[in-house]
Motif scaffolding. Structure first.
Motif, PDB file in Angstrom:
ATOM      1  N   ARG A 165      -4.912  97.365  85.814  1.00 25.38           N
ATOM      2  CA  ARG A 165      -4.465  96.059  86.318  1.00 25.38           C
ATOM      3  C   ARG A 165      -3.908  96.182  87.735  1.00 25.38           C
ATOM      4  NH1 ARG A 165      -4.194  92.310  82.083  1.00 25.38           N
ATOM      5  NH2 ARG A 165      -4.301  93.288  80.007  1.00 25.38           N
ATOM      6  N   LEU A 166      -3.763  95.012  88.362  1.00 26.26           N
ATOM      7  CA  LEU A 166      -3.154  94.908  89.683  1.00 26.26           C
ATOM      8  C   LEU A 166      -1.841  94.147  89.540  1.00 26.26           C
ATOM      9  CD1 LEU A 166      -6.357  93.893  91.695  1.00 26.26           C
ATOM     10  CD2 LEU A 166      -5.356  96.180  91.505  1.00 26.26           C
ATOM     11  N   TYR A 167      -0.752  94.686  90.160  1.00 25.86           N
ATOM     12  CA  TYR A 167       0.583  94.116  89.999  1.00 25.86           C
ATOM     13  C   TYR A 167       1.172  93.773  91.364  1.00 25.86           C
ATOM     14  CZ  TYR A 167       0.147  96.445  85.449  1.00 25.86           C
ATOM     15  OH  TYR A 167      -0.288  96.871  84.219  1.00 25.86           O
ATOM     16  N   THR A 168       1.941  92.666  91.406  1.00 22.76           N
ATOM     17  CA  THR A 168       2.727  92.427  92.615  1.00 22.76           C
ATOM     18  C   THR A 168       3.799  93.501  92.691  1.00 22.76           C
ATOM     19  OG1 THR A 168       4.356  91.007  91.533  1.00 22.76           O
ATOM     20  CG2 THR A 168       2.365  89.936  92.401  1.00 22.76           C
ATOM     21  N   TRP A 169       4.378  93.685  93.876  1.00 23.96           N
ATOM     22  CA  TRP A 169       5.433  94.695  94.014  1.00 23.96           C
ATOM     23  C   TRP A 169       6.627  94.340  93.135  1.00 23.96           C
ATOM     24  CZ3 TRP A 169      10.474  95.082  96.121  1.00 23.96           C
ATOM     25  CH2 TRP A 169      10.920  96.407  96.336  1.00 23.96           C
ATOM     26  N   PHE A 170       6.956  93.062  93.058  1.00 18.69           N
ATOM     27  CA  PHE A 170       8.087  92.639  92.216  1.00 18.69           C
ATOM     28  C   PHE A 170       7.849  93.022  90.762  1.00 18.69           C
ATOM     29  CE2 PHE A 170       7.774  89.432  95.694  1.00 18.69           C
ATOM     30  CZ  PHE A 170       8.968  89.718  96.342  1.00 18.69           C
ATOM     31  N   SER A 171       6.654  92.752  90.261  1.00 19.78           N
ATOM     32  CA  SER A 171       6.343  93.089  88.873  1.00 19.78           C
ATOM     33  C   SER A 171       6.307  94.597  88.661  1.00 19.78           C
ATOM     34  CB  SER A 171       4.995  92.486  88.473  1.00 19.78           C
ATOM     35  OG  SER A 171       5.090  91.092  88.379  1.00 19.78           O
ATOM     36  N   ALA A 172       5.761  95.318  89.648  1.00 17.82           N
ATOM     37  CA  ALA A 172       5.633  96.772  89.502  1.00 17.82           C
ATOM     38  C   ALA A 172       6.991  97.443  89.379  1.00 17.82           C
ATOM     39  CB  ALA A 172       4.868  97.354  90.682  1.00 17.82           C
ATOM     40  N   VAL A 173       7.985  96.982  90.172  1.00 22.24           N
ATOM     41  CA  VAL A 173       9.293  97.649  90.191  1.00 22.24           C
ATOM     42  C   VAL A 173      10.295  97.000  89.234  1.00 22.24           C
ATOM     43  CG1 VAL A 173       8.955  98.428  92.557  1.00 22.24           C
ATOM     44  CG2 VAL A 173      10.150  96.264  92.127  1.00 22.24           C
ATOM     45  N   GLY A 174       9.916  95.857  88.638  1.00 23.75           N
ATOM     46  CA  GLY A 174      10.779  95.263  87.615  1.00 23.75           C
ATOM     47  C   GLY A 174      11.825  94.306  88.121  1.00 23.75           C
ATOM     48  N   THR A 175      11.545  93.557  89.203  1.00 23.68           N
ATOM     49  CA  THR A 175      12.470  92.521  89.667  1.00 23.68           C
ATOM     50  C   THR A 175      11.779  91.161  89.573  1.00 23.68           C
ATOM     51  OG1 THR A 175      11.742  92.702  91.978  1.00 23.68           O
ATOM     52  CG2 THR A 175      13.569  94.114  91.285  1.00 23.68           C
ATOM     53  N   ASP A 176      12.556  90.107  89.666  1.00 19.40           N
ATOM     54  CA  ASP A 176      11.992  88.764  89.617  1.00 19.40           C
ATOM     55  C   ASP A 176      11.082  88.518  90.811  1.00 19.40           C
ATOM     56  OD1 ASP A 176      13.418  88.281  87.306  1.00 19.40           O
ATOM     57  OD2 ASP A 176      15.131  87.388  88.377  1.00 19.40           O
ATOM     58  N   GLU A 177      10.002  87.760  90.591  1.00 13.42           N
ATOM     59  CA  GLU A 177       9.078  87.438  91.675  1.00 13.42           C
ATOM     60  C   GLU A 177       9.819  86.726  92.799  1.00 13.42           C
ATOM     61  OE1 GLU A 177       5.807  88.353  91.740  1.00 13.42           O
ATOM     62  OE2 GLU A 177       6.225  89.393  89.842  1.00 13.42           O
ATOM     63  N   GLY A 178       9.632  87.205  94.026  1.00 11.81           N
ATOM     64  CA  GLY A 178      10.266  86.611  95.187  1.00 11.81           C
ATOM     65  C   GLY A 178      11.714  86.993  95.388  1.00 11.81           C
ATOM     66  N   SER A 179      12.239  87.904  94.548  1.00 12.11           N
ATOM     67  CA  SER A 179      13.642  88.289  94.651  1.00 12.11           C
ATOM     68  C   SER A 179      13.883  89.153  95.882  1.00 12.11           C
ATOM     69  CB  SER A 179      14.068  89.047  93.388  1.00 12.11           C
ATOM     70  OG  SER A 179      15.354  89.603  93.543  1.00 12.11           O
ATOM     71  N   SER A 180      15.060  89.029  96.463  1.00 10.00           N
ATOM     72  CA  SER A 180      15.454  89.883  97.592  1.00 10.00           C
ATOM     73  C   SER A 180      16.321  91.049  97.121  1.00 10.00           C
ATOM     74  CB  SER A 180      16.208  89.062  98.645  1.00 10.00           C
ATOM     75  OG  SER A 180      17.386  88.494  98.072  1.00 10.00           O
ATOM     76  N   THR A 181      16.505  91.161  95.834  1.00  9.09           N
ATOM     77  CA  THR A 181      17.328  92.230  95.251  1.00  9.09           C
ATOM     78  C   THR A 181      16.496  93.494  95.083  1.00  9.09           C
ATOM     79  OG1 THR A 181      18.621  90.593  94.046  1.00  9.09           O
ATOM     80  CG2 THR A 181      18.779  92.893  93.301  1.00  9.09           C
ATOM     81  N   SER A 182      17.050  94.630  95.497  1.00  6.71           N
ATOM     82  CA  SER A 182      16.348  95.899  95.325  1.00  6.71           C
ATOM     83  C   SER A 182      16.258  96.258  93.843  1.00  6.71           C
ATOM     84  CB  SER A 182      17.061  97.022  96.080  1.00  6.71           C
ATOM     85  OG  SER A 182      16.837  96.921  97.465  1.00  6.71           O
ATOM     86  N   PRO A 183      15.191  96.909  93.442  1.00  8.87           N
ATOM     87  CA  PRO A 183      15.065  97.328  92.042  1.00  8.87           C
ATOM     88  C   PRO A 183      16.133  98.343  91.668  1.00  8.87           C
ATOM     89  CG  PRO A 183      13.351  98.316  93.393  1.00  8.87           C
ATOM     90  CD  PRO A 183      14.029  97.307  94.253  1.00  8.87           C
ATOM     91  N   ILE A 184      16.406  98.438  90.395  1.00  6.61           N
ATOM     92  CA  ILE A 184      17.429  99.358  89.899  1.00  6.61           C
ATOM     93  C   ILE A 184      16.872 100.781  89.865  1.00  6.61           C
ATOM     94  CG2 ILE A 184      18.889  99.953  87.938  1.00  6.61           C
ATOM     95  CD1 ILE A 184      18.905  96.970  87.213  1.00  6.61           C
ATOM     96  N   ALA A 185      17.600 101.707  90.493  1.00  4.64           N
ATOM     97  CA  ALA A 185      17.204 103.114  90.515  1.00  4.64           C
ATOM     98  C   ALA A 185      18.213 103.948  89.742  1.00  4.64           C
ATOM     99  CB  ALA A 185      17.097 103.619  91.949  1.00  4.64           C
ATOM    100  N   ASP A 186      17.760 105.064  89.173  1.00  2.00           N
ATOM    101  CA  ASP A 186      18.678 105.954  88.464  1.00  2.00           C
ATOM    102  C   ASP A 186      19.373 106.892  89.451  1.00  2.00           C
ATOM    103  OD1 ASP A 186      16.905 107.971  89.139  1.00  2.00           O
ATOM    104  OD2 ASP A 186      16.113 108.243  87.108  1.00  2.00           O
ATOM    105  N   ALA A 187      20.084 107.883  88.933  1.00  3.55           N
ATOM    106  CA  ALA A 187      20.869 108.778  89.787  1.00  3.55           C
ATOM    107  C   ALA A 187      19.998 109.593  90.741  1.00  3.55           C
ATOM    108  CB  ALA A 187      21.706 109.718  88.923  1.00  3.55           C
ATOM    109  N   HIS A 188      18.735 109.776  90.400  1.00  2.23           N
ATOM    110  CA  HIS A 188      17.815 110.529  91.257  1.00  2.23           C
ATOM    111  C   HIS A 188      17.095 109.621  92.242  1.00  2.23           C
ATOM    112  CE1 HIS A 188      18.240 114.323  89.092  1.00  2.23           C
ATOM    113  NE2 HIS A 188      18.123 113.660  87.961  1.00  2.23           N
ATOM    114  N   GLY A 189      17.342 108.308  92.159  1.00  2.00           N
ATOM    115  CA  GLY A 189      16.628 107.380  93.020  1.00  2.00           C
ATOM    116  C   GLY A 189      15.304 106.934  92.443  1.00  2.00           C
ATOM    117  N   PHE A 190      15.045 107.234  91.162  1.00  2.00           N
ATOM    118  CA  PHE A 190      13.789 106.867  90.525  1.00  2.00           C
ATOM    119  C   PHE A 190      13.863 105.439  89.990  1.00  2.00           C
ATOM    120  CE2 PHE A 190      13.413 111.613  89.301  1.00  2.00           C
ATOM    121  CZ  PHE A 190      12.887 111.909  90.550  1.00  2.00           C
TER     122      PHE A 190
END
Length: 374
Positions: free
Chosen positions: A230-255
């Motif tokens: 499949r093809l995903y928008t960046w928002f969907s790929a990283v797990g944030t709301d579409e059009g959000s300006s919030t950075s995705p949540i990363a763990d302690a390693h930055g993953f």
């Protein structure tokens, strides 16, 4: 007649005296580094006197023999081991490199000579090093996943301490929707070998924009899905709301896990950069590219030309000629920890993968990397 005999006798005695005068006189010397037998001063012949003078030895008193034998010893050792050999001693730790030493040994009359010994000693390192290795499919005997402290014997016989962190890349990984993906180890990172295709995150919530390539030229969505994922928008790929300006949540390693299975993440800049030194032809699959350009897929990465969804033009494009995968990389302005919508792309006409800043509303493929120590 008596006068003649007397003259002859005098001549003979005078000749004997001359001969005796040519006999080397006693030379009193001392052997540096040794003692004569019973500390008795002895007569030393001309050969010894010549050798000592030619080689710059200090001659004073007490050498046992008239001849000197030179012996050269070439040895190897380890920095953390004592060296004892041929009468020489070096205490550990010994500096790396080549060492030389000389010694004079009074051998005694039973050998008919004394010894002048030369040592050339080459010292090799004893390593203490940390190594990170990703094994594919299975671990070697005696190695467990995680940290392994091992003492190894080097070629020169020097014990080395290796802190080996072993990471296991499984042959396959399954997402939350039970899609199974093969894996490949590339630049010591464990990647999925094909593009992802789930419609749910690992917590079972829906992915908002999970598209299948669909165009007039390529309308068979079932084949497109099975082949390219499949093809995903960046928002969907990283797990944030579409059009959000919030950075995705990363763990302690930055993953950032995003749509990846548990224990896997969207590629980081480090992992994406590791591909820079690899020619694109060695990453591209040998089939399905409209213009193959000598593709070998020697790495096993099997990059397929999955195309993309162009949100500005509102169309799917590039199937057969290009592909791209979302990454999570710091924004170029560098003013915050925000992550931006960048991808690494492979196109048929470029020799290497390219890092590209994309519209976050475009839809691209996703490959995942297994979490690891950094």
């Amino acid at each position: 007649m008596k006068i003649k005999r007397s003259i002859i006798s005098l001549i003979f005695l005078f000749a004997v005296g001359l001969v005796r005068a040519q006999v080397p006189v006693t030379v009193n010397t001392i052997a540096m580094g040794g003692n004569t037998e019973n500390n008795i001063w002895v007569s030393v012949g001309q050969l010894f006197a010549q050798q000592t003078a030619q080689n710059g030895y200090e001659v004073a008193a007490g050498v046992s023999q008239a001849q000197v034998v030179d012996s050269l010893f070439v040895e190897e050792g380890c920095e953390n081991h004592d060296y004892d050999g041929h009468g020489f001693h070096f205490s550990a730790p010994i500096a790396l490199g080549e060492h030389t030493a000389d010694m004079y040994v009074v051998a005694g009359h039973q050998y008919n000579y004394d010894l002048r010994k030369h040592l050339m000693l080459n010292i090799f390192p004893t390593y203490e090093t940390s190594v990170y290795i990703t094994y594919h499919g299975e671990l070697p005997d005696g190695i467990h996943e995680g940290m392994n402290d091992m003492e190894l014997l080097s070629v020169k016989g020097c014990d080395s301490l290796v802190h080996l962190y072993a990471d296991l890349c499984p042959y396959t990984v399954m997402d939350i929707d039970e899609n199974l993906y093969n894996t490949v180890v590339l630049s010591n990172f464990c990647w999925t070998q094909s593009n992802l295709m789930p419609t749910h995150y690992s917590d079972h919530t829906d992915i908002s924009k999970a598209l299948i390539y669909n165009s007039i030229l390529y309308p068979d969505v079932n084949t497109n899905l099975a082949t390219y994922g499949r093809l995903y928008t960046w928002f969907s790929a990283v797990g944030t709301d579409e059009g959000s300006s919030t950075s995705p949540i990363a763990d302690a390693h930055g993953f950032v896990q995003g749509i990846c299975p548990e224990g896997w993440h969207i590629p980081t800049l480090l992992e994406r950069t590791a591909l820079d030194a690899i020619p694109a032809e060695d990453l591209r699959a040998t089939t399905l590219w409209t213009i193959p350009n000598g593709n070998t897929n020697s790495t096993g990465f099997t990059a397929l030309p999955a195309g993309k969804f162009n949100s500005t033009a509102n169309r799917f494009e590039g199937l057969g000629t290009e592909t791209g995968w979302w990454t999570v990389v710091p924004c170029e302005n560098g003013t915050s920890d925000a992550l931006c919508s960048s991808s690494f792309q492979i196109v048929y006409y470029c020799d290497t993968p390219q890092l590209v800043t994309n519209n976050a509303n475009d839809a691209l493929s996703v490959r995942c990397v297994k979490n690891h120590e950094q």
